[in-house]
Design an enzyme around this catalytic site. Sequence first.
Site, mmCIF file in Angstrom:
data_model
loop_
_atom_site.group_PDB
_atom_site.id
_atom_site.type_symbol
_atom_site.label_atom_id
_atom_site.label_comp_id
_atom_site.label_asym_id
_atom_site.label_seq_id
_atom_site.Cartn_x
_atom_site.Cartn_y
_atom_site.Cartn_z
ATOM 1 N N HIS A 136 0.832 -1.205 0.000
ATOM 2 C CA HIS A 136 0.000 0.000 0.000
ATOM 3 C C HIS A 136 0.861 1.247 0.000
ATOM 4 C CE1 HIS A 136 0.618 -0.688 4.416
ATOM 5 N NE2 HIS A 136 0.687 0.632 4.467
ATOM 6 N N HIS A 169 4.005 7.112 3.771
ATOM 7 C CA HIS A 169 4.958 6.011 3.608
ATOM 8 C C HIS A 169 4.512 5.071 2.501
ATOM 9 C CE1 HIS A 169 2.196 4.051 6.642
ATOM 10 N NE2 HIS A 169 2.441 2.970 5.918
ATOM 11 N N GLU A 201 7.866 0.978 4.940
ATOM 12 C CA GLU A 201 7.372 -0.090 5.814
ATOM 13 C C GLU A 201 7.587 -1.414 5.101
ATOM 14 O OE1 GLU A 201 3.132 0.049 6.561
ATOM 15 O OE2 GLU A 201 3.258 -1.390 8.217
#
Lengths: 134, 134
Positions: free
Chosen positions: A7, A79, A130
């Site tokens: 994502h 992010h 991430e």
Amino acid sequence: MLGRVNHVAIAVPDLAAATASYRDTLGATVSAPQALPEHGVTVVFVELPNTKVELLQPLGTDSPIAAFLDKNPSGGMHHICYEVGDILAARDQLIQGGARVLGTGEPKIGAHGKPVLFLHPKDFFGTLIELEQV
Amino acid sequence: MLGRVNHVAIAVPDLAAATASYRDTLGATVSAPQALPEHGVTVVFVELPNTKVELLQPLGTDSPIAAFLDKNPSGGMHHICYEVGDILAARDQLIQGGARVLGTGEPKIGAHGKPVLFLHPKDFFGTLIELEQV
């Protein structure tokens, strides 16, 4: 090491307005808002054919995106999350390569119920990365 | 309206160093650098299984990412590009929904040789959105 883009996370100051914009103006499929108090955010998932965008609004007094929104009051891309097969192997390889893992260095259980780590944006040209084990 | 995430663009001050980091530290597949003087950038494609990341470095004296790097000298996520089926229909629907299209409002031929438009980040919570007709 890097797998799929799981994502892209976008921090927004007004989740209801952002959700309406992605749904009505951009014509995307959006989820209902989900409060994740243990992560300090409320999230709406924008489903695209090949990945998803996550709209994040701070929740509670100690949200990890509060400082970002202080600096970027309109919101912005916060992010990018990549999938990895083995997060401990990925972490060890990254540390060996000189990258810094945020926090204790131990994976936490992320918003999708899977182990995640965050890498220091200074080691990746201003991008907060991430990693999520899938 | 929104289709696949075509790419996430990351502006970087040092393309060679960023490319090495994505290739060697993150273990991703990266392309050779491609100079795109008509777009004011040199680009390296980071190929992921479901989409791609584009690392952009300013090229020439009038780069569209120069101001971003002035504000974010380490670099950072610059824009996200979504695919659309019909860019003129998408544009007209967006304008009707109150969104602003950057520039003249007419699509230009983008870095992949296809028509593109950029939407005003103030209308999308600080995120610069590119639409590309595929």
